[in-house]
Design a protein around this motif. Sequence first.
Motif, mmCIF file in Angstrom:
data_model
loop_
_atom_site.group_PDB
_atom_site.id
_atom_site.type_symbol
_atom_site.label_atom_id
_atom_site.label_comp_id
_atom_site.label_asym_id
_atom_site.label_seq_id
_atom_site.Cartn_x
_atom_site.Cartn_y
_atom_site.Cartn_z
ATOM 1 N N ALA A 186 8.297 20.635 -11.155
ATOM 2 C CA ALA A 186 7.143 19.754 -11.003
ATOM 3 C C ALA A 186 6.793 19.585 -9.526
ATOM 4 C CB ALA A 186 7.430 18.395 -11.635
ATOM 5 N N ALA A 187 5.511 19.804 -9.198
ATOM 6 C CA ALA A 187 5.093 19.715 -7.796
ATOM 7 C C ALA A 187 3.729 19.061 -7.639
ATOM 8 C CB ALA A 187 5.055 21.124 -7.178
ATOM 9 N N ARG A 188 3.211 18.507 -8.690
ATOM 10 C CA ARG A 188 1.902 17.864 -8.623
ATOM 11 C C ARG A 188 2.033 16.415 -8.154
ATOM 12 N NH1 ARG A 188 -1.772 20.723 -12.096
ATOM 13 N NH2 ARG A 188 -1.889 22.789 -11.134
ATOM 14 N N PRO A 189 0.997 15.860 -7.524
ATOM 15 C CA PRO A 189 1.067 14.469 -7.061
ATOM 16 C C PRO A 189 1.044 13.488 -8.219
ATOM 17 C CG PRO A 189 -1.146 15.344 -6.755
ATOM 18 C CD PRO A 189 -0.284 16.501 -7.167
ATOM 19 N N LYS A 190 1.591 12.302 -7.960
ATOM 20 C CA LYS A 190 1.528 11.249 -8.963
ATOM 21 C C LYS A 190 0.076 10.812 -9.161
ATOM 22 C CE LYS A 190 6.081 9.116 -8.225
ATOM 23 N NZ LYS A 190 6.773 7.845 -7.873
ATOM 24 N N TRP A 191 -0.170 10.163 -10.293
ATOM 25 C CA TRP A 191 -1.478 9.554 -10.502
ATOM 26 C C TRP A 191 -1.680 8.448 -9.473
ATOM 27 C CZ3 TRP A 191 -0.404 8.521 -16.387
ATOM 28 C CH2 TRP A 191 -0.394 9.748 -17.064
ATOM 29 N N ILE A 192 -2.937 8.133 -9.216
ATOM 30 C CA ILE A 192 -3.272 7.052 -8.290
ATOM 31 C C ILE A 192 -3.924 5.917 -9.069
ATOM 32 C CG2 ILE A 192 -4.661 6.401 -6.278
ATOM 33 C CD1 ILE A 192 -4.451 9.306 -5.336
ATOM 34 N N ALA A 232 -5.549 17.504 -8.235
ATOM 35 C CA ALA A 232 -4.796 18.742 -8.413
ATOM 36 C C ALA A 232 -3.738 18.996 -7.348
ATOM 37 C CB ALA A 232 -5.761 19.926 -8.455
ATOM 38 N N SER A 233 -3.917 18.434 -6.142
ATOM 39 C CA SER A 233 -3.011 18.799 -5.056
ATOM 40 C C SER A 233 -2.548 17.584 -4.268
ATOM 41 C CB SER A 233 -3.697 19.788 -4.096
ATOM 42 O OG SER A 233 -4.724 19.135 -3.356
ATOM 43 N N LEU A 234 -1.418 17.741 -3.593
ATOM 44 C CA LEU A 234 -0.889 16.686 -2.747
ATOM 45 C C LEU A 234 -1.837 16.395 -1.590
ATOM 46 C CD1 LEU A 234 2.832 17.873 -2.642
ATOM 47 C CD2 LEU A 234 1.995 15.824 -3.780
ATOM 48 N N LYS A 235 -2.500 17.424 -1.089
ATOM 49 C CA LYS A 235 -3.454 17.250 0.004
ATOM 50 C C LYS A 235 -4.597 16.338 -0.418
ATOM 51 C CE LYS A 235 -6.566 19.792 3.074
ATOM 52 N NZ LYS A 235 -7.117 21.131 3.439
ATOM 53 N N GLN A 236 -5.143 16.567 -1.605
ATOM 54 C CA GLN A 236 -6.224 15.731 -2.107
ATOM 55 C C GLN A 236 -5.754 14.296 -2.309
ATOM 56 O OE1 GLN A 236 -7.373 17.840 -5.649
ATOM 57 N NE2 GLN A 236 -8.733 19.232 -4.567
ATOM 58 N N ALA A 237 -4.549 14.124 -2.831
ATOM 59 C CA ALA A 237 -4.005 12.783 -3.045
ATOM 60 C C ALA A 237 -3.846 12.048 -1.718
ATOM 61 C CB ALA A 237 -2.668 12.865 -3.773
ATOM 62 N N ASP A 238 -3.332 12.757 -0.699
ATOM 63 C CA ASP A 238 -3.154 12.143 0.622
ATOM 64 C C ASP A 238 -4.495 11.733 1.230
ATOM 65 O OD1 ASP A 238 -0.433 12.418 0.486
ATOM 66 O OD2 ASP A 238 -0.371 14.276 1.650
ATOM 67 N N GLU A 239 -5.516 12.583 1.058
ATOM 68 C CA GLU A 239 -6.836 12.263 1.601
ATOM 69 C C GLU A 239 -7.413 11.015 0.934
ATOM 70 O OE1 GLU A 239 -9.152 15.757 1.008
ATOM 71 O OE2 GLU A 239 -8.284 16.834 2.713
ATOM 72 N N ILE A 240 -7.266 10.921 -0.384
ATOM 73 C CA ILE A 240 -7.782 9.760 -1.114
ATOM 74 C C ILE A 240 -7.028 8.498 -0.727
ATOM 75 C CG2 ILE A 240 -7.968 8.711 -3.406
ATOM 76 C CD1 ILE A 240 -8.585 11.519 -4.478
ATOM 77 N N MET A 241 -5.709 8.585 -0.637
ATOM 78 C CA MET A 241 -4.918 7.417 -0.261
ATOM 79 C C MET A 241 -5.242 6.975 1.168
ATOM 80 S SD MET A 241 -3.115 6.381 -2.810
ATOM 81 C CE MET A 241 -1.744 5.447 -2.147
ATOM 82 N N HIS A 247 -10.289 0.851 2.957
ATOM 83 C CA HIS A 247 -11.551 0.636 2.250
ATOM 84 C C HIS A 247 -11.791 -0.855 2.026
ATOM 85 C CE1 HIS A 247 -14.708 1.058 -0.796
ATOM 86 N NE2 HIS A 247 -14.822 2.312 -0.397
ATOM 87 N N GLY A 248 -13.033 -1.268 2.147
ATOM 88 C CA GLY A 248 -13.354 -2.682 2.022
ATOM 89 C C GLY A 248 -13.268 -3.215 0.610
ATOM 90 N N LEU A 249 -13.593 -2.394 -0.385
ATOM 91 C CA LEU A 249 -13.618 -2.845 -1.774
ATOM 92 C C LEU A 249 -12.433 -2.354 -2.587
ATOM 93 C CD1 LEU A 249 -15.076 -4.169 -4.205
ATOM 94 C CD2 LEU A 249 -16.285 -1.978 -4.527
ATOM 95 N N LEU A 250 -12.060 -1.083 -2.393
ATOM 96 C CA LEU A 250 -11.057 -0.460 -3.259
ATOM 97 C C LEU A 250 -9.680 -0.444 -2.614
ATOM 98 C CD1 LEU A 250 -13.140 2.614 -4.473
ATOM 99 C CD2 LEU A 250 -12.930 0.369 -5.574
ATOM 100 N N HIS A 251 -8.671 -0.545 -3.473
ATOM 101 C CA HIS A 251 -7.277 -0.439 -3.032
ATOM 102 C C HIS A 251 -6.586 0.592 -3.908
ATOM 103 C CE1 HIS A 251 -2.943 -1.533 -3.340
ATOM 104 N NE2 HIS A 251 -3.076 -1.603 -2.031
ATOM 105 N N GLY A 252 -5.756 1.423 -3.305
ATOM 106 C CA GLY A 252 -5.066 2.462 -4.068
ATOM 107 C C GLY A 252 -3.565 2.472 -3.827
ATOM 108 N N ARG A 253 -2.816 2.786 -4.854
ATOM 109 C CA ARG A 253 -1.377 3.009 -4.759
ATOM 110 C C ARG A 253 -0.990 4.009 -5.831
ATOM 111 N NH1 ARG A 253 0.823 0.369 -9.030
ATOM 112 N NH2 ARG A 253 -0.267 -1.472 -9.837
ATOM 113 N N TYR A 254 0.160 4.639 -5.643
ATOM 114 C CA TYR A 254 0.600 5.612 -6.627
ATOM 115 C C TYR A 254 1.038 4.909 -7.915
ATOM 116 C CZ TYR A 254 0.273 9.391 -3.292
ATOM 117 O OH TYR A 254 -0.211 10.313 -2.414
#
Length: 294
Positions: A186-192, A232-241, A247-254
Amino acid sequence: MHTSEFVSQCSVQPLIGHNMLVDLCLVYENFYRSLPDSYKEFKHNVHQLFPLIIDTKQLSFQLRKPLESYDLLEFNGLPELYEAFTSAKGKSVVLFMPDVVHARDCVKYSNGGKKYFHEAGFDAFCVGFVFLKLMHLLAMNGVKSSQARPVPFSNYLKLVECFVNKVNVIRGPIHYVNFDGVDPVAARPKWIMITTRNGSPLTSDILAKNMENRVYMDVQQASSSKMIIAVASLKQADEIMGQLSSHGLLHGRYYSWLWDSPSGQEIIWWTVLLTGSAGIISTTASLLRWWNFV
C-alpha cells in the motif's frame, strides 16, 4: 461475436483496456459467474480467463517520466491521452510514430473529426490507439534519431511483458491489482477529512469554489459540515493539505478510522463506559497513540 468466442480468443490474445478493473468485474459477473466473496478466487479466475491483460492507465503511470519529458501527460484519463497523442506535438514527438486510421466503412468516427468519448466502440478504438502510441514511445525511449527505425508490433508485446496483468485501482490503498502475482505494498495517501472552521454547512459546490488545486478527486459527504476526499498521489495530498493549512474557511486533516468512522466512534464510547472515569485518561492516551497509526 458470441461471448464464449470472445473469452476463448482472449485466452491467446492480449486483452487491452483503460482503467479496466470495473470492466473486468462486469464481464465476470454477467458472462462468467457471480463475483466471489474471495478476492484470491477472483484474481485466480480472471487470470485463467484472461492470461494477458494490459491496462493503458497503469501503463501511462509506468511511463510517466518519458511522457512528462515530452509534455504529454497533464492527466492520464483516456480522452486526455488520446487528445495528447493526436495533437501536433503528439504526432511528431518521436520518429516513426505509428499512424492509426479508421476502416473505410467506419463513417461515423472518421468524418468530421468529432470525438465520441464514453461510447463503447470509440473508446475501444482510443484504447488501441493509446496503447500503440505508448508502446512506441517506450520503444524509442533513449534511441538516437540516427538509429530510429519502424517498430513491428511483435516488439511492442515483448516490451510490455513487465507491465502485463497489472490493472489500475482508482484511488485505492494499492496502485494496481496484480492478477498473476502478489499485489504491491500500500502506497496511496490517506483520505482527507475536510470541515468548515465555523461549523457552517459544506457542500461539493462550496468545496470546488474554495479549492485552488485542480486535481481529480473522489468526494463523499460525511455530514452536513464534513466531506471526505481521496486523491491519487501523495504529492496531491500534500498540496491540498498545504493549501488548507492557511485557508480561511476550510480545515483539513487526514482521515482516521478511529475518530471519523461510526464504528471507531462506537469503540471509543464503549471503551470509556467500560473502563469508567478512572481509566479515561489512560485510555484516551492509548487511543491518541493508536491514532498516529490508524
